[in-house]
Scaffold this motif. Structure first.
Motif, PDB file in Angstrom:
ATOM      1  N   GLN A 189       0.898  -1.286   0.057  1.00 57.21           N
ATOM      2  CA  GLN A 189       0.066   0.044   0.079  1.00 57.21           C
ATOM      3  C   GLN A 189       0.851   1.091  -0.055  1.00 57.21           C
ATOM      4  O   GLN A 189       0.522   2.163  -0.882  1.00 57.21           O
ATOM      5  CB  GLN A 189      -0.692  -0.086   1.255  1.00 57.21           C
ATOM      6  CG  GLN A 189      -1.981  -1.177   1.144  1.00 57.21           C
ATOM      7  CD  GLN A 189      -2.889  -1.180   2.527  1.00 57.21           C
ATOM      8  OE1 GLN A 189      -3.088   0.151   2.931  1.00 57.21           O
ATOM      9  NE2 GLN A 189      -3.032  -2.098   3.325  1.00 57.21           N
ATOM     10  N   THR A 193       0.999   4.230  -2.683  1.00 54.70           N
ATOM     11  CA  THR A 193       0.419   5.470  -2.224  1.00 54.70           C
ATOM     12  C   THR A 193       1.556   6.419  -2.907  1.00 54.70           C
ATOM     13  O   THR A 193       1.126   7.625  -3.367  1.00 54.70           O
ATOM     14  CB  THR A 193       0.266   5.413  -0.664  1.00 54.70           C
ATOM     15  OG1 THR A 193      -0.694   4.672  -0.546  1.00 54.70           O
ATOM     16  CG2 THR A 193      -0.002   6.895  -0.362  1.00 54.70           C
ATOM     17  N   MET A 196       1.262   6.875  -6.616  1.00 50.59           N
ATOM     18  CA  MET A 196       0.184   7.615  -7.005  1.00 50.59           C
ATOM     19  C   MET A 196       0.339   9.146  -6.700  1.00 50.59           C
ATOM     20  O   MET A 196      -0.153  10.001  -7.488  1.00 50.59           O
ATOM     21  CB  MET A 196      -1.158   6.837  -6.507  1.00 50.59           C
ATOM     22  CG  MET A 196      -1.581   5.688  -6.879  1.00 50.59           C
ATOM     23  SD  MET A 196      -1.825   5.679  -8.684  1.00 50.59           S
ATOM     24  CE  MET A 196      -3.235   4.407  -8.555  1.00 50.59           C
ATOM     25  N   GLU A 202      -3.364  11.233  -6.241  1.00 51.63           N
ATOM     26  CA  GLU A 202      -3.581  11.129  -4.620  1.00 51.63           C
ATOM     27  C   GLU A 202      -5.205  10.889  -4.213  1.00 51.63           C
ATOM     28  O   GLU A 202      -5.365  10.233  -3.356  1.00 51.63           O
ATOM     29  CB  GLU A 202      -3.118  12.421  -3.869  1.00 51.63           C
ATOM     30  CG  GLU A 202      -1.505  12.634  -3.917  1.00 51.63           C
ATOM     31  CD  GLU A 202      -1.099  13.606  -5.151  1.00 51.63           C
ATOM     32  OE1 GLU A 202      -1.912  13.629  -6.176  1.00 51.63           O
ATOM     33  OE2 GLU A 202      -0.054  14.295  -5.081  1.00 51.63           O
ATOM     34  N   TRP A 205      -6.792   7.808  -5.400  1.00 54.11           N
ATOM     35  CA  TRP A 205      -5.978   6.568  -4.806  1.00 54.11           C
ATOM     36  C   TRP A 205      -6.528   6.678  -3.104  1.00 54.11           C
ATOM     37  O   TRP A 205      -6.824   5.767  -2.726  1.00 54.11           O
ATOM     38  CB  TRP A 205      -4.519   6.550  -4.960  1.00 54.11           C
ATOM     39  CG  TRP A 205      -4.173   5.610  -4.149  1.00 54.11           C
ATOM     40  CD1 TRP A 205      -3.217   5.838  -2.913  1.00 54.11           C
ATOM     41  CD2 TRP A 205      -4.181   4.147  -4.273  1.00 54.11           C
ATOM     42  NE1 TRP A 205      -2.782   4.645  -2.498  1.00 54.11           N
ATOM     43  CE2 TRP A 205      -3.334   3.422  -3.245  1.00 54.11           C
ATOM     44  CE3 TRP A 205      -4.966   3.395  -5.103  1.00 54.11           C
ATOM     45  CZ2 TRP A 205      -3.105   2.085  -3.320  1.00 54.11           C
ATOM     46  CZ3 TRP A 205      -4.490   1.994  -5.258  1.00 54.11           C
ATOM     47  CH2 TRP A 205      -3.777   1.451  -3.929  1.00 54.11           C
ATOM     48  N   ARG A 209      -7.687   3.677  -0.922  1.00 50.82           N
ATOM     49  CA  ARG A 209      -6.988   3.356   0.323  1.00 50.82           C
ATOM     50  C   ARG A 209      -8.044   3.468   1.775  1.00 50.82           C
ATOM     51  O   ARG A 209      -7.598   2.784   2.502  1.00 50.82           O
ATOM     52  CB  ARG A 209      -5.877   4.299   0.301  1.00 50.82           C
ATOM     53  CG  ARG A 209      -4.919   3.851   1.576  1.00 50.82           C
ATOM     54  CD  ARG A 209      -3.316   4.330   1.437  1.00 50.82           C
ATOM     55  NE  ARG A 209      -2.757   3.644   2.600  1.00 50.82           N
ATOM     56  CZ  ARG A 209      -1.104   3.825   2.665  1.00 50.82           C
ATOM     57  NH1 ARG A 209      -0.748   4.859   2.008  1.00 50.82           N
ATOM     58  NH2 ARG A 209      -0.863   3.458   3.681  1.00 50.82           N
ATOM     59  N   PHE A 291      -7.254   4.493 -12.816  1.00 50.21           N
ATOM     60  CA  PHE A 291      -7.536   5.962 -12.237  1.00 50.21           C
ATOM     61  C   PHE A 291      -7.027   6.781 -13.327  1.00 50.21           C
ATOM     62  O   PHE A 291      -6.045   6.487 -14.142  1.00 50.21           O
ATOM     63  CB  PHE A 291      -6.469   5.881 -11.201  1.00 50.21           C
ATOM     64  CG  PHE A 291      -6.600   5.106 -10.042  1.00 50.21           C
ATOM     65  CD1 PHE A 291      -7.427   5.426  -8.864  1.00 50.21           C
ATOM     66  CD2 PHE A 291      -6.306   3.442 -10.061  1.00 50.21           C
ATOM     67  CE1 PHE A 291      -7.415   4.713  -7.736  1.00 50.21           C
ATOM     68  CE2 PHE A 291      -6.746   2.838  -8.930  1.00 50.21           C
ATOM     69  CZ  PHE A 291      -7.234   3.214  -8.006  1.00 50.21           C
TER      70      PHE A 291
END
Length: 385
Positions: A189, A193, A196, A202, A205, A209, A291
């Protein structure tokens, strides 16, 4: 996109044991085999002869230099692309009712090691820089996050795909392994992160998350990620989740994070393909979330339904796919013709050629996008753990 598995037998109501349809490749190179399969599918989809020749030439260049090597009787470096370690798969997608032909592959290195494959994949990315429409700026922002000093056997390194539809230029993607240095879900993760954030994603995502703890509790795993090698506003980052429970509820819970996902339509597809079962058999289904910059959440979800061990044979899998295509206003005859031409034996006696059926909705009033992922089993045995 396969984990280590077993040579499948049918669990869909047949007393006969179904085996992978094995392709004869003695004395044949990777490029000879893959361009032959590519040509067969393209011709049955109705692509013009000139387009077919252009596509075959482009694929041959992308597979160079390793594509000139003979396939052999077993994989020197088992690839995660296929259960038997073969480093390529082909797929057909119908978007806006137009066919698109694609191929995904892992480049093989000069030395038979995962590190050699990683170096070959990175080198191919740089060679693609002069192709029309290709931009590597986003790739260069995140490449360091997904390479390893000691990549593992039978895990993704740096993969690539080519996609072409009539009237358009070839599009390229690069694929990354978020588990490059650690399989710990928290580390995965964190790596995604960071990636992204570097790509300006951000916000969408962050939406995903937020649901990650629940997703991980359900056993859903981030498997790999893909990046369109372009810098347009519509360029995507795609994140693939493996649904280890094989249950519709868990598959849908991930797909529902995307704005364009239609749970009711997708549930009908699940019931049709799996004859009402709550869980799929065999290897795990997958979900891919797409995305794009400027969106508050993933825009699309592609659901990947496994067909081996859920259909009696490749013939049965083709018939189930044809039913869905007709429901979405597609003529399945070119597809059925391509399957019959590709199959190494009669499709009623084998399984595994049609591995994943992809389904994606973009809006309630538009036909769904449908795809089929084709696997060419050449080694006749799964990769050993």
């Amino acid at each position: 996109m396969r984990k280590v598995g077993v040579v499948p037998s049918s669990r869909a109501g047949s007393s006969s044991v179904r085996r992978w349809g094995v392709f004869p490749t003695h004395g044949v190179s990777f490029t000879q085999f893959l361009t032959s399969q590519y040509r067969t599918v393209a011709e049955h989809l109705g692509f013009s002869p000139s387009d077919v020749e252009t596509l075959v030439t482009e694929l041959s260049v992308a597979l160079s230099p390793w594509g000139d090597h003979p396939i052999g009787s077993c994989p020197e470096v088992p690839s995660f692309v296929s259960a038997d370690g073969f480093p390529a798969e082909m797929s057909i997608s119908w978007r806006d009712r137009q066919p698109e032909l694609r191929i995904l592959f892992e480049s093989l290195g000069e030395d038979a090691t995962p590190a050699g494959c990683q170096r070959a994949g990175r080198a191919l990315t740089e060679r693609l820089a002069d192709r029309p429409g290709v931009d590597l700026s986003r790739y260069h922002r995140v490449e360091d996050l997904f390479v390893s000093d000691d990549p593992r056997v039978n895990r993704p390194t740096i993969w690539h795909s080519l996609a072409w539809r009539p009237g358009e230029s070839t599009r390229y993607k690069a694929y990354f392994n978020p588990q490059a240095d650690s399989t710990d879900p928290v580390d995965v993760q964190d790596r995604m992160t960071e990636a992204m954030g570097r790509l300006g994603l951000e916000r969408p995502w962050g939406w995903v998350r937020m649901w990650m703890p629940e997703m991980m509790d359900r056993g859903n795993e981030v498997e790999f990620a893909a990046l369109d090698l372009t810098n347009s506003d519509r360029a995507r980052v795609k994140v693939y989740f493996r649904i280890t429970s094989r249950a519709w509820e868990d598959l849908n819970s991930v797909a529902a994070l995307a704005a364009g996902h239609d749970s009711e339509r997708a549930a009908r597809v699940w019931r049709s393909l799996y004859h009402g079962q709550d869980k799929a058999e065999g290897e795990e289904p997958m979900v891919c979330l797409a995305f794009r910059r400027g969106s508050a959440r993933p825009e699309e979800a592609n659901l990947y339904f496994r067909l081996p061990e859920n259909a009696v044979s490749d013939e049965d899998a083709a018939e189930r796919t044809a039913v869905l295509m007709r429901q979405e206003g597609l003529d399945p005859r070119p597809y059925l013709s391509a399957i019959n031409a590709l199959a190494p034996q009669h499709p009623s006696t084998t399984t595994g050629l049609q591995d994943l059926l992809a389904f994606r909705t973009t809006s309630p009033d538009e036909p769904a996008d449908i795809g089929m992922y084709l696997r060419f089993s050449v080694y006749d045995r799964p990769v050993e753990p």
